[in-house]
Design an enzyme around this catalytic site. Sequence first.
Site, PDB file in Angstrom:
ATOM      1  N   ASP A  12       0.921  -1.060  -0.022  1.00 30.68           N
ATOM      2  CA  ASP A  12       0.120   0.189   0.203  1.00 30.68           C
ATOM      3  C   ASP A  12       0.919   1.271  -0.160  1.00 30.68           C
ATOM      4  O   ASP A  12       1.987   1.313   0.271  1.00 30.68           O
ATOM      5  CB  ASP A  12      -0.878   0.067   1.277  1.00 30.68           C
ATOM      6  CG  ASP A  12      -1.542   1.237   1.353  1.00 30.68           C
ATOM      7  OD1 ASP A  12      -2.364   1.834   0.455  1.00 30.68           O
ATOM      8  OD2 ASP A  12      -1.491   1.851   2.483  1.00 30.68           O
ATOM      9  N   ASP A  14      -0.327   5.090   0.875  1.00 29.40           N
ATOM     10  CA  ASP A  14      -0.686   5.856   1.748  1.00 29.40           C
ATOM     11  C   ASP A  14      -0.825   5.493   3.049  1.00 29.40           C
ATOM     12  O   ASP A  14      -1.607   4.677   3.469  1.00 29.40           O
ATOM     13  CB  ASP A  14      -1.936   6.769   1.444  1.00 29.40           C
ATOM     14  CG  ASP A  14      -1.906   7.460   0.270  1.00 29.40           C
ATOM     15  OD1 ASP A  14      -1.039   8.185   0.121  1.00 29.40           O
ATOM     16  OD2 ASP A  14      -2.747   7.246  -0.691  1.00 29.40           O
ATOM     17  N   GLY A  55     -10.226   6.864  -1.519  1.00 28.79           N
ATOM     18  CA  GLY A  55     -10.377   7.695  -2.422  1.00 28.79           C
ATOM     19  C   GLY A  55     -10.667   9.153  -2.264  1.00 28.79           C
ATOM     20  O   GLY A  55     -11.557   9.455  -1.481  1.00 28.79           O
TER      21      GLY A  55
END
Length: 257
Positions: A12, A14, A55
């Site tokens: 991942d 962030d 998002g």
Amino acid sequence: MWEMTLAAFIFDVDGTLADTERDGHRVAFNQAFIEAGLDWRWDEGLYGALLAVTGGKERMRHYLDRYRPDWARPADLDGLIAGLHAAKTRHYTKLLTQGGIPLRPGVARLLGEARAAGIRLAIATTTTPENVTVLLEHALSPQAVSWFEVIAAGDVVAAKKPAADIYDYALARLNLAPQVCLAFEDSENGLRSARGAGLRTVITVNDYTRLQDFSGAAIVLDQLGEPAMPFTVLAKPAPVNGKNFLDLQLARRILES
Ligand code: XBP
Ligand code: MG
């Protein structure tokens, strides 16, 4: 033999490669709102709650639905959100090019060890692709984008984390089974996504995610650790066996556990 088993790491971005949210994405969203003349302001506490939705475009919609029900929507709300998101990406990548956000402890070391050992590298993130490349180039190395065989990011899948789609997509592109890969995440949404794709998952928590439910994780750490900066095991200490930073040996042990 276990030496043969571990084939790839899937990261991942962030919160995992770098602490990008509070002082990166959040700041960039606010800059975009100010620039557009909007009175939307996301303080650190509110942003923590908004992170429930992954998002940036989805997060802005969620903010309006949940916190600004009375705010008068324009006819073209999609257009407004898209424009704000493009501006936010511009502000965020500018911040990255100014060296604003370093990698978390142990990330560069572990990536280096993986490359040297021929462990394949991939990324699975909900963030915009440009955000990933600019972070890698400025926080890691100008060549770092080429170290990753697959960069699965943003709108390439319809359903963002916690849906498994982005990890399924990365695995398909790697042409690997989940059993030979290890995922690295920082959040419950990320863990659910990786687990949904059948991946064993290492969690490194941060201030926004520390109290989330990581019961499906293979191990929960405060950070990957360095020889001079040991990690703290927050849950599932079983496979550590005296190690105090995550290297390939421990990664293989976690995969086998
Ligand atoms: C990260 C996110 C991203 C960023 C913003 O989640 O939720 O939405 O906050 O990125 P994860 P964009 O680490 O679980 O992938 O604004 O580019 O969407
Ligand atoms: Mg994350």
